[in-house]
Design a protein around this motif. Structure first.
Motif, short mmCIF file in Angstrom:
data_model
loop_
_atom_site.label_atom_id
_atom_site.label_comp_id
_atom_site.label_asym_id
_atom_site.label_seq_id
_atom_site.Cartn_x
_atom_site.Cartn_y
_atom_site.Cartn_z
N MET A 126 0.83 -1.24 -0.18
CA MET A 126 -0.08 0.06 0.12
C MET A 126 0.79 1.27 -0.14
O MET A 126 1.79 1.38 0.95
CB MET A 126 -0.98 -0.21 1.16
CG MET A 126 -1.84 1.13 1.37
SD MET A 126 -2.95 1.08 2.80
CE MET A 126 -3.62 -0.65 2.59
N ILE A 180 0.84 5.17 0.51
CA ILE A 180 0.31 6.36 1.11
C ILE A 180 0.75 7.63 0.27
O ILE A 180 1.90 7.81 0.21
CB ILE A 180 0.53 6.23 2.65
CG1 ILE A 180 0.07 5.11 3.37
CG2 ILE A 180 -0.18 7.66 3.41
CD1 ILE A 180 -1.48 4.81 3.13
N LYS A 225 -5.89 6.34 -0.15
CA LYS A 225 -4.46 6.10 0.44
C LYS A 225 -3.87 7.54 1.37
O LYS A 225 -3.04 8.10 1.15
CB LYS A 225 -3.59 6.50 -1.05
CG LYS A 225 -3.74 5.22 -2.15
CD LYS A 225 -2.97 5.22 -3.07
CE LYS A 225 -3.29 4.03 -3.96
NZ LYS A 225 -2.22 3.69 -5.08
N GLU A 260 -8.02 2.12 0.76
CA GLU A 260 -6.64 1.98 0.74
C GLU A 260 -6.21 2.94 1.91
O GLU A 260 -5.07 3.64 1.66
CB GLU A 260 -5.98 2.21 -0.53
CG GLU A 260 -6.19 1.20 -1.48
CD GLU A 260 -5.64 1.27 -2.93
OE1 GLU A 260 -4.23 1.15 -2.70
OE2 GLU A 260 -6.41 1.30 -3.94
#
Length: 123
Positions: free
Chosen positions: A1, A3, A25, A46
């Motif tokens: 993931m 960010i 994100k 996410e």
């Protein structure tokens, strides 16, 4: 993931109050509480959140592909919300309202939790 945005609890609350409904994100970089706050129809996609949401409202909200480990949803209104493909290790849902919830492919310690598991956590 990956960010893309970090924010504090205050910034998250300010964005929601101003009408922002989609967070993608995002990582909330501090631990803390957001009690009895209105997150109705907000989408967390996410994201990384580890917050105490006790008593907050998440009607028609969505958590998708997020890491919400150690978050607390006690007494929260999760009616008609969606929790899909999230890491929920250590999450608490005691006395949450889950009418109409969609709860799919959420994992806790690498094991998938079903709607029946969620119902046990609500008790």
């Amino acid at each position: 993931m990956i960010i893309e945005t970090e924010m504090t609890i205050k910034i998250l609350k300010d964005f929601v109050r101003s009408g922002r409904k989609h967070f993608k994100k995002v990582e909330v970089t501090e631990f803390g509480s957001i009690h009895y706050f209105n997150f109705d129809e907000v989408i967390f996609e996410e994201c990384i959140l580890s917050l105490d949401f006790t008593g907050s409202s998440f009607r028609h909200a969505k958590f998708v592909h997020s890491n919400i480990k150690a978050s607390k949803f006690g007494e929260a209104d999760l009616s008609n919300s969606e929790f899909i493909n999230n890491a929920i290790d250590g999450c608490m849902f005691k006395n949450a309202h889950i009418d109409g919830i969609v709860f799919l492919r959420n994992t806790q310690h690498s094991n998938e939790n079903t709607i029946e598991d969620l119902k046990e956590m609500v008790k």
